[in-house]
Design an enzyme around this catalytic site. Structure first.
Site, short mmCIF file in Angstrom:
data_model
loop_
_atom_site.label_atom_id
_atom_site.label_comp_id
_atom_site.label_asym_id
_atom_site.label_seq_id
_atom_site.Cartn_x
_atom_site.Cartn_y
_atom_site.Cartn_z
CE LYS A 54 -3.55 -2.53 2.30
NZ LYS A 54 -4.20 -2.82 3.68
CD GLN A 98 -3.10 -4.39 6.85
OE1 GLN A 98 -2.96 -3.50 6.17
NE2 GLN A 98 -3.74 -5.30 6.75
CG ASP A 121 -9.15 0.58 5.71
OD1 ASP A 121 -8.51 0.18 4.44
OD2 ASP A 121 -8.15 0.40 6.57
#
Length: 283
Positions: A54, A98, A121
Site C-alpha cells: 500500500k 492494518q 478504509d
C-alpha cells in the site's frame, strides 16, 4: 467457452495513473501532496507485506506514505492516542490501521476514535451508516468498491441483475451487497450456513464469492454466462486460492483471477480514497 477476465491488475494500473495525474495537478497549483499514514501493530509478516504494498502504491502516485510501527504489546488506549494525534495532524489526509491487530486491542474503540473524513478504509460507523443509507459523502470500503468498479468497467450490467453475495462479513460481504443494491441490483446475501446454497447461486447474474472456504462454489452452482467475482484469500500449500472450484471458468461469462483480480483493486480504491479525503478537506 472460456470466461472473459476481470483483470484487476490492469484496471488498478489505470486508476493509479489517473490519481498520479490528479496529484501532480494539485501540487502544480501549489497545494500540498496528500499523505497516507499507515499503522501496523506487531510483526505479522502478511500484514507487513500488505502495508508495504500500500505504501509503494501511494508513493508511485505522489502520495506521501508515513509509516507507524507499534509493538504487539501496545494497549488500546495507546493506539487511540496515536489515532487522535493523526486526526489532529493537518498534513495527514488519511489513516489506515492494518488488521488484524493483537487480541488485546479493541478495534471498535479505535475505529470510532478515527476522524471519519480520514477513514480511508471506510470502516468508521459514520461511513458504514452512509453506505447503508445510500447517501452521498460516504467513504466506500475498498474491496467492495473495487468489486463494483471491476464490474462496471467490464460493462457488466448491474441494474436489474440478480446478484448473490456469498459471505456476510462487515468488511466485504455486507458492504458489497449494499453497493450492488445502490446500483439497483436485486441482492441476496448467503453464507456457509445457507440451506441449498446452489439454488441461490444458480440464479445469479452476478456472483460474489467471499466466504473464505476453499472450493465452496463448484461449476454446477454457477449460472452460464454469470459474472463471478472471487474475493476470498485462502492459503493452500503456500499459494493463494479463492472460493471457486475447478471448471467455473468454463461456465462463467466473466471471472476474476485469484490472485490478480480483487486484490489490486482493493489497493487502488485505498489510494483513490486517500486522494479524495485530501480533496474533501482542502478543495
Amino acid at each position: 467457452m472460456a470466461a472473459k477476465m476481470l483483470d484487476g491488475r490492469k484496471l488498478a494500473g489505470e486508476i493509479f495513473e489517473e490519481i498520479r495525474t490528479r496529484v501532480s495537478a494539485r501540487v502544480a497549483e501549489g497545494k500540498p501532496a496528500p499523505a497516507l499514514a499507515t499503522v501496523l501493530v506487531g510483526d505479522d509478516r502478511a500484514s507487513d507485506v500488505y502495508v508495504r504494498s500500500k505504501q509503494k502504491n501511494a508513493k508511485q502516485v505522489g502520495i506521501d506514505a508515513r509509516d507507524h510501527r507499534l509493538p504487539a504489546s501496545i494497549t488500546t488506549d495507546e493506539l487511540v492516542e496515536l489515532v487522535s494525534s493523526l486526526n489532529a495532524d493537518a498534513s495527514v489526509s488519511g489513516v489506515l490501521i492494518q488488521q488484524p491487530v493483537p487480541p488485546q486491542i479493541d478495534m471498535t474503540r479505535v475505529i470510532a476514535a478515527l476522524d471519519p473524513v480520514k477513514d480511508v478504509d471506510g470502516f468508521h460507523p459514520v461511513n458504514v451508516g452512509l453506505v447503508a443509507l445510500g447517501l452521498a459523502g460516504a467513504v466506500e470500503p475498498c474491496t467492495p468498491a473495487g468489486i463494483v468498479e471491476l464490474l462496471e468497467h467490464a460493462g457488466v450490467s448491474i441494474s436489474g441483475a440478480e446478484a448473490v453475495v456469498v459471505g456476510r462479513s462487515n468488511l466485504v460481504g455486507k458492504p458489497a451487497a449494499l453497493l450492488l443494491l445502490k446500483r439497483h441490483a436485486t441482492v441476496t446475501i448467503c453464507h456457509t450456513r445457507t440451506r441449498e446454497l446452489a439454488a441461490h447461486t444458480r440464479r445469479a447474474d452476478i456472483l460474489v464469492a467471499a466466504a473464505g472456504k476453499v472450493g465452496l462454489i463448484t461449476r454446477e452452482m454457477v449460472k452460464p454466462g454469470a459474472a463471478v467475482v472471487d474475493v476470498a484469500a485462502n492459503w493452500v500449500g503456500g499459494k493463494q486460492v479463492g472460493d471457486l472450484g475447478p471448471g467455473v471458468e468454463e461456465v462463467a461469462g466473466w471471472l476474476t483471477p485469484n490472485p490478480g483480480g480483487v486484490g489490486p483493486m482493493t489497493r487502488a480504491m485505498l489510494i483513490r480514497n486517500t486522494f479524495n479525503a485530501e480533496v474533501r478537506r482542502r478543495p
